[in-house]
Design an enzyme around this catalytic site. Structure first.
Site, PDB file in Angstrom:
ATOM      1  N   LYS A  81      64.233  33.534  97.241  1.00  0.00           N
ATOM      2  CA  LYS A  81      64.425  34.920  96.981  1.00  0.00           C
ATOM      3  C   LYS A  81      64.259  35.187  95.704  1.00  0.00           C
ATOM      4  CE  LYS A  81      69.292  33.414  96.174  1.00  0.00           C
ATOM      5  NZ  LYS A  81      70.688  33.270  97.025  1.00  0.00           N
ATOM      6  N   ARG A 120      81.854  37.790 100.384  1.00  0.00           N
ATOM      7  CA  ARG A 120      80.636  38.543  99.431  1.00  0.00           C
ATOM      8  C   ARG A 120      79.664  39.170 100.415  1.00  0.00           C
ATOM      9  NH1 ARG A 120      75.955  35.251  96.232  1.00  0.00           N
ATOM     10  NH2 ARG A 120      75.350  34.603  98.371  1.00  0.00           N
ATOM     11  N   TYR A 123      66.258  39.422  61.937  1.00  0.00           N
ATOM     12  CA  TYR A 123      67.194  40.378  61.960  1.00  0.00           C
ATOM     13  C   TYR A 123      68.525  40.132  61.636  1.00  0.00           C
ATOM     14  CZ  TYR A 123      63.874  43.419  64.604  1.00  0.00           C
ATOM     15  OH  TYR A 123      62.884  44.136  65.225  1.00  0.00           O
ATOM     16  N   MET A 142      62.533  40.896  70.422  1.00  0.00           N
ATOM     17  CA  MET A 142      62.234  40.966  71.678  1.00  0.00           C
ATOM     18  C   MET A 142      61.002  40.196  72.059  1.00  0.00           C
ATOM     19  SD  MET A 142      60.758  44.721  72.826  1.00  0.00           S
ATOM     20  CE  MET A 142      62.235  45.550  72.488  1.00  0.00           C
TER      21      MET A 142
HETATM   22  C1  LIG Z   1      70.946  31.782  96.928  1.00  0.00           C
HETATM   23  C2  LIG Z   1      71.420  31.568  98.238  1.00  0.00           C
HETATM   24  C3  LIG Z   1      70.856  30.034  98.788  1.00  0.00           C
HETATM   25  C4  LIG Z   1      70.422  29.205  97.887  1.00  0.00           C
HETATM   26  O1  LIG Z   1      71.416  28.657  96.812  1.00  0.00           O
HETATM   27  P1  LIG Z   1      70.966  27.532  95.896  1.00  0.00           P
HETATM   28  O2  LIG Z   1      72.155  27.184  95.220  1.00  0.00           O
HETATM   29  O3  LIG Z   1      69.833  28.151  94.928  1.00  0.00           O
HETATM   30  O4  LIG Z   1      70.513  26.549  96.482  1.00  0.00           O
HETATM   31  C5  LIG Z   1      71.580  29.900 100.015  1.00  0.00           C
HETATM   32  N1  LIG Z   1      72.347  30.699 101.003  1.00  0.00           N
HETATM   33  C6  LIG Z   1      72.527  31.537 100.221  1.00  0.00           C
HETATM   34  C7  LIG Z   1      73.368  32.754 101.307  1.00  0.00           C
HETATM   35  C8  LIG Z   1      72.212  32.222  99.100  1.00  0.00           C
HETATM   36  O5  LIG Z   1      72.533  33.655  98.721  1.00  0.00           O
END
Ligand SMILES: *Cc1c(COP(=O)(O)O)cnc(C)c1O
Length: 344
Positions: free
Chosen positions: A33, A128, A242, A290
């Site tokens: 992802k 979640r 800055y 930046m």
């Molecule tokens: C992001 C995620 C993972 C992977 O998690 P890592 O800690 O990066 O290994 C697996 N399952 C779900 C549902 C996630 O959101």
């Protein structure tokens, strides 16, 4: 040429997947992802397919569509956000497997794409995503009759092995899946390391593939070298950057490198971060701006051509510590201006 070089070691990525795979007796998927944790889902995906990965996980249908274009037909692509309004075409055309999070999503999926593959995401306590135990028991028989490809849940505290939440979620997940003859999955990177109780039929590591904690034995995947644009003498008492936040305590030599918070080099790391010239640490002085960072190179006997932020001397997690965040955020923030080079 002033853009920084982000080099991505695909060999190390594959070795990390193999090492995590060796920790379990079950299938090991891969989470790609957020554009492969910022490193590029297409290149990461293709390297992992060559290494034998058969199941990928993404956050959204759009990400799944992009990944499918890169890796072709064959491997499963699971979508954590399930089947949302507007996802149907992408799910069908890219042959994605949505992980349905609610009864609403289940109805949407079976109405829009009857007979199309799906998985189920259950909430075992993180609150979640996923169906709650009561919701699940109401639709469980109907869902099972449709033959889900995978039933999964996610651990909230797997990076803390002694946290009692791990065992609590494990027993909740077992209670929701016991007796079902459907492949199931609970572990991300942290859960994979927790041990066999957490492995079920598939683990789905993300961060560990990319060299981040909690996979302490990971091979580093990312190297980030920032080219030096200019080096100057600063007299004791002069300030840099800055807000005049740093004043030279002695006559100093200051290098200005290309790279800043617009490239994901989080501004908050400024006072604690270090760049490296070979093996020599060069503390960041003054604020991260930046596009530029200033570092004290007084101890070097030469003016450096580039300084390294992430690499042999400093992991993404060390940089994350300096910025008060986690390696995940450093990786997924890495900007688009870098020259990306693939090694391995
Ligand atoms: C992001 C995620 C993972 C992977 O998690 P890592 O800690 O990066 O290994 C697996 N399952 C779900 C549902 C996630 O959101």
């Amino acid at each position: 040429m002033t853009s920084a070089t982000l080099s991505i070691d695909l060999g190390a990525l594959v070795r990390n997947w193999q090492s995590l795979d060796a920790l379990s007796a079950c299938e090991t998927g891969a989470v790609v992802k957020a554009n492969g944790y910022g490193l590029g889902a297409p290149v990461v995906g293709r390297a992992l397919v060559r290494a034998g990965v058969r199941s990928f996980f993404v956050a959204t249908a759009e990400e799944g569509n992009t990944l499918r274009g890169a890796i072709g037909q064959g491997p499963a692509i699971y979508v954590f956000s399930g089947h949302m309004v507007g996802d149907t075409n992408a799910i069908r055309e890219a042959a994605l497997t949505p992980l349905l999070n609610s009864v609403d999503q289940m109805l949407r999926h079976v109405e829009a794409l009857p007979g199309a593959p799906f998985g189920i995401q259950l909430d075992s306590g993180m609150n979640r995503l996923g169906m709650e135990p009561a919701e699940w028991s109401a639709v469980r028989d109907i869902a099972i009759a449709q033959g889900p490809a995978l039933i999964m849940s996610h651990l909230a505290c797997a990076d803390e092995p002694d946290h009692p939440m791990n065992a609590r979620q494990l027993s909740e997940f077992r209670a929701m899946t016991d007796g079902l003859d459907i492949p199931s999955s609970l572990a991300a990177t942290g859960g994979t390391i927790l041990g066999p109780d957490y492995h079920f039929d598939m683990t789905r590591p993300g961060i560990g593939l990319y060299g981040g904690l909690p996979f302490a034995d990971a091979a580093p995947v990312v190297t980030l070298d920032l080219p030096v644009i200019q080096v100057r003498d600063v007299v004791q008492g002069e300030s840099v950057g800055y807000g005049n936040t740093w004043t030279a305590p002695r006559d100093s030599r200051i290098a200005t490198v290309s790279g800043g918070y617009a490239d994901g080099l989080i501004r908050a790391m400024g006072p604690k971060a270090t760049l490296f010239a070979g093996d020599t640490p060069c503390p960041v002085v003054g604020r991260v701006s930046m596009d530029l960072i200033t570092a004290d190179v007084t101890t070097l006997d030469h003016d450096p051509v580039e300084l390294q932020l992430i690499g042999r001397h400093q992991s993404v997690d060390t940089v994350a510590d300096a910025a008060g965040t986690i390696g995940y955020e450093i990786l997924t923030s890495l900007g688009l201006r870098y020259q990306r080079s693939l090694v391995g």
